[in-house]
Design an enzyme around this catalytic site. Structure first.
Site, PDB file in Angstrom:
ATOM      1  N   GLU A  66       0.843  -1.208   0.000  1.00  0.00           N
ATOM      2  CA  GLU A  66       0.000   0.000   0.000  1.00  0.00           C
ATOM      3  C   GLU A  66       0.872   1.249   0.000  1.00  0.00           C
ATOM      4  OE1 GLU A  66      -3.240   0.499  -0.176  1.00  0.00           O
ATOM      5  OE2 GLU A  66      -3.660  -1.650  -0.347  1.00  0.00           O
ATOM      6  N   LYS A  73      17.502   7.886  10.725  1.00  0.00           N
ATOM      7  CA  LYS A  73      17.390   8.170  12.166  1.00  0.00           C
ATOM      8  C   LYS A  73      17.910   9.578  12.458  1.00  0.00           C
ATOM      9  CE  LYS A  73      17.926   5.112  16.182  1.00  0.00           C
ATOM     10  NZ  LYS A  73      16.544   4.669  16.238  1.00  0.00           N
ATOM     11  N   ARG A  83      23.841   6.220  23.785  1.00  0.00           N
ATOM     12  CA  ARG A  83      23.887   6.440  25.236  1.00  0.00           C
ATOM     13  C   ARG A  83      23.229   5.277  25.976  1.00  0.00           C
ATOM     14  NH1 ARG A  83      19.626   8.790  28.066  1.00  0.00           N
ATOM     15  NH2 ARG A  83      18.841   9.594  26.115  1.00  0.00           N
ATOM     16  N   ARG A  84      22.027   4.902  25.536  1.00  0.00           N
ATOM     17  CA  ARG A  84      21.294   3.817  26.215  1.00  0.00           C
ATOM     18  C   ARG A  84      22.095   2.525  26.239  1.00  0.00           C
ATOM     19  NH1 ARG A  84      17.083   5.542  23.403  1.00  0.00           N
ATOM     20  NH2 ARG A  84      17.071   3.803  21.935  1.00  0.00           N
ATOM     21  N   SER A 142       3.304  -4.647  24.745  1.00  0.00           N
ATOM     22  CA  SER A 142       2.474  -3.456  24.478  1.00  0.00           C
ATOM     23  C   SER A 142       1.353  -3.758  23.484  1.00  0.00           C
ATOM     24  CB  SER A 142       3.352  -2.352  23.878  1.00  0.00           C
ATOM     25  OG  SER A 142       3.915  -2.777  22.638  1.00  0.00           O
ATOM     26  N   HIS A 148      10.238  -7.366  11.643  1.00  0.00           N
ATOM     27  CA  HIS A 148      11.449  -6.550  11.492  1.00  0.00           C
ATOM     28  C   HIS A 148      12.574  -7.382  10.898  1.00  0.00           C
ATOM     29  CE1 HIS A 148      10.508  -3.356  14.841  1.00  0.00           C
ATOM     30  NE2 HIS A 148       9.479  -3.577  14.057  1.00  0.00           N
ATOM     31  N   GLU A 167      17.185  -1.318   8.335  1.00  0.00           N
ATOM     32  CA  GLU A 167      16.095  -2.007   9.043  1.00  0.00           C
ATOM     33  C   GLU A 167      14.841  -1.944   8.173  1.00  0.00           C
ATOM     34  OE1 GLU A 167      14.415  -2.008  13.491  1.00  0.00           O
ATOM     35  OE2 GLU A 167      13.702  -0.297  12.335  1.00  0.00           O
TER      36      GLU A 167
HETATM   37  P1  0O2 Z   1      12.713   5.360  15.551  1.00  0.00           P
HETATM   38  O1  0O2 Z   1      12.281   6.761  15.614  1.00  0.00           O
HETATM   39  O2  0O2 Z   1      11.862   4.531  14.593  1.00  0.00           O
HETATM   40  O3  0O2 Z   1      14.159   5.169  15.329  1.00  0.00           O
HETATM   41  P2  0O2 Z   1      17.685  -2.963  19.541  1.00  0.00           P
HETATM   42  O4  0O2 Z   1      18.520  -2.031  20.301  1.00  0.00           O
HETATM   43  O5  0O2 Z   1      17.786  -2.730  18.055  1.00  0.00           O
HETATM   44  O6  0O2 Z   1      17.848  -4.379  19.954  1.00  0.00           O
HETATM   45  P3  0O2 Z   1      15.225  -1.601  19.376  1.00  0.00           P
HETATM   46  O7  0O2 Z   1      15.871  -0.588  18.498  1.00  0.00           O
HETATM   47  O8  0O2 Z   1      14.335  -1.051  20.457  1.00  0.00           O
HETATM   48  O9  0O2 Z   1      16.242  -2.576  20.003  1.00  0.00           O
HETATM   49  O10 0O2 Z   1      14.480  -2.619  18.426  1.00  0.00           O
HETATM   50  P4  0O2 Z   1      12.974  -3.048  18.278  1.00  0.00           P
HETATM   51  O11 0O2 Z   1      12.229  -2.893  19.559  1.00  0.00           O
HETATM   52  O12 0O2 Z   1      12.987  -4.394  17.655  1.00  0.00           O
HETATM   53  O13 0O2 Z   1      12.396  -2.048  17.205  1.00  0.00           O
HETATM   54  C1  0O2 Z   1      12.606  -0.671  17.227  1.00  0.00           C
HETATM   55  C2  0O2 Z   1      11.614   0.059  16.341  1.00  0.00           C
HETATM   56  O14 0O2 Z   1      10.403  -0.699  16.173  1.00  0.00           O
HETATM   57  C3  0O2 Z   1      11.168   1.346  16.983  1.00  0.00           C
HETATM   58  O15 0O2 Z   1      11.997   2.369  16.570  1.00  0.00           O
HETATM   59  C4  0O2 Z   1       9.754   1.531  16.473  1.00  0.00           C
HETATM   60  O16 0O2 Z   1       9.774   2.063  15.157  1.00  0.00           O
HETATM   61  C5  0O2 Z   1       9.254   0.109  16.415  1.00  0.00           C
HETATM   62  N1  0O2 Z   1       8.683  -0.350  17.696  1.00  0.00           N
HETATM   63  C6  0O2 Z   1       9.166  -1.332  18.478  1.00  0.00           C
HETATM   64  N2  0O2 Z   1       8.387  -1.539  19.544  1.00  0.00           N
HETATM   65  C7  0O2 Z   1       7.354  -0.670  19.450  1.00  0.00           C
HETATM   66  C8  0O2 Z   1       6.181  -0.411  20.246  1.00  0.00           C
HETATM   67  O17 0O2 Z   1       5.928  -1.036  21.286  1.00  0.00           O
HETATM   68  N3  0O2 Z   1       5.333   0.578  19.785  1.00  0.00           N
HETATM   69  C9  0O2 Z   1       5.567   1.273  18.643  1.00  0.00           C
HETATM   70  N4  0O2 Z   1       4.695   2.228  18.304  1.00  0.00           N
HETATM   71  N5  0O2 Z   1       6.676   1.066  17.883  1.00  0.00           N
HETATM   72  C10 0O2 Z   1       7.551   0.106  18.262  1.00  0.00           C
HETATM   73  P5  0O2 Z   1      12.472   3.469  17.658  1.00  0.00           P
HETATM   74  O18 0O2 Z   1      13.853   3.107  18.030  1.00  0.00           O
HETATM   75  O19 0O2 Z   1      11.475   3.579  18.761  1.00  0.00           O
HETATM   76  O20 0O2 Z   1      12.425   4.842  16.989  1.00  0.00           O
END
Ligand code: 0O2
Length: 235
Positions: A66, A73, A83-84, A142, A148, A167
């Protein structure tokens, strides 16, 4: 969280972001070059999906995709992640340790198309799968659902072939709708703990309902396709 902890966290965040900004300023050429490479990688992966979509529209008269969204980033987000994870703040560390600087989101109508597209991408001989997280089969607490993939692909420069990571998030329209609403909640500051807990519970329930809707819509689509095929066989 106590106000003291919040202020402390903000100060730590500010200092780290400042360190990161200093590092970027001192290495501006290398930083810009790396970001350009990530943009090229996103273009390559985006094109791969566009090609698949085009092929499906010719072969099966339907488009599995779609929408496609790409994002690089933000500096804040890169600094925050380093940092985290307690990682060194330098250009090499970004490329070595962060897999999601370049991100591409593929939005489909039906869950089956997510897996079909992922298989089609991964069987291409210039794509290497680095990591796969299936939050559709195993949703996050959540309620978050998406598939992914971290993939590595080559980009071809003037005198060099470079491997870059991207990604890829694949999700349905319903999963995307849910994720954007839930994302808003995470950045809401002036919300009571009680209200936040209520909204989180509601979101978990909505994620379930939305997954059921995805499944039922897919079943309808499949029955319609089957009816078409049976009809053609009779003609
Ligand atoms: P942004 O702005 O998209 O960069 P890692 O350190 O890689 O092992 P990470 O990065 O937390 O862990 O990986 P994860 O959780 O597999 O996936 C990260 C991304 O998936 C997030 O990007 C979100 O885009 C999405 N995502 C993951 N979990 C959730 C959730 O519970 N709710 C929502 N709405 N999105 C989620 P970032 O890093 O948050 O931000």
């Amino acid at each position: 969280m106590a106000i003291f902890d919040e202020v402390k966290n903000q100060l730590v965040k500010d200092v780290i972001t400042e360190d990161f900004m200093k590092m970027v300023q001192q290495n501006i050429m290398s930083f810009n070059r790396l970001m350009a490479y990530y943009r090229c990688a996103m273009m390559e992966v985006e094109t791969k999906f566009k090609v698949l979509n085009e092929q499906f529209s010719i072969q099966y008269d339907r488009n599995p995709i779609e929408t496609i969204k790409t994002r690089l980033k933000s500096m804040d987000s890169i600094a925050g992640k380093l940092r985290r994870k307690n990682l060194p703040v330098n250009i090499e560390s970004i490329e070595k340790n962060l897999n999601d600087v370049a991100g591409i989101r593929i939005i489909c109508s039906f869950p089956e198309d997510i897996y079909m597209l992922s298989d089609c991408l991964l069987q291409q001989d210039d794509v290497t799968l680095i990591e796969k997280r299936d939050y559709i089969k195993n949703p996050k607490p959540s309620g978050y659902r998406s598939l992914h993939l971290i993939v590595e692909i080559p980009i071809f420069l003037e005198n060099e072939k470079r491997f870059m990571r991207t990604e890829v998030q694949l999700r349905t329209i319903a999963m995307d709708f849910w994720a954007s609403l839930e994302h808003k909640l995470r950045y809401k500051k002036n919300i009571s703990d009680e209200e936040s807990e209520y909204l989180s519970r509601e979101l978990i329930e909505c994620a379930e309902i939305s997954a059921q809707l995805d499944q039922r819509m897919e079943n309808i689509r499949n029955r319609m396709t089957k009816a078409d095929t049976n009809g053609e066989a009779k003609d």
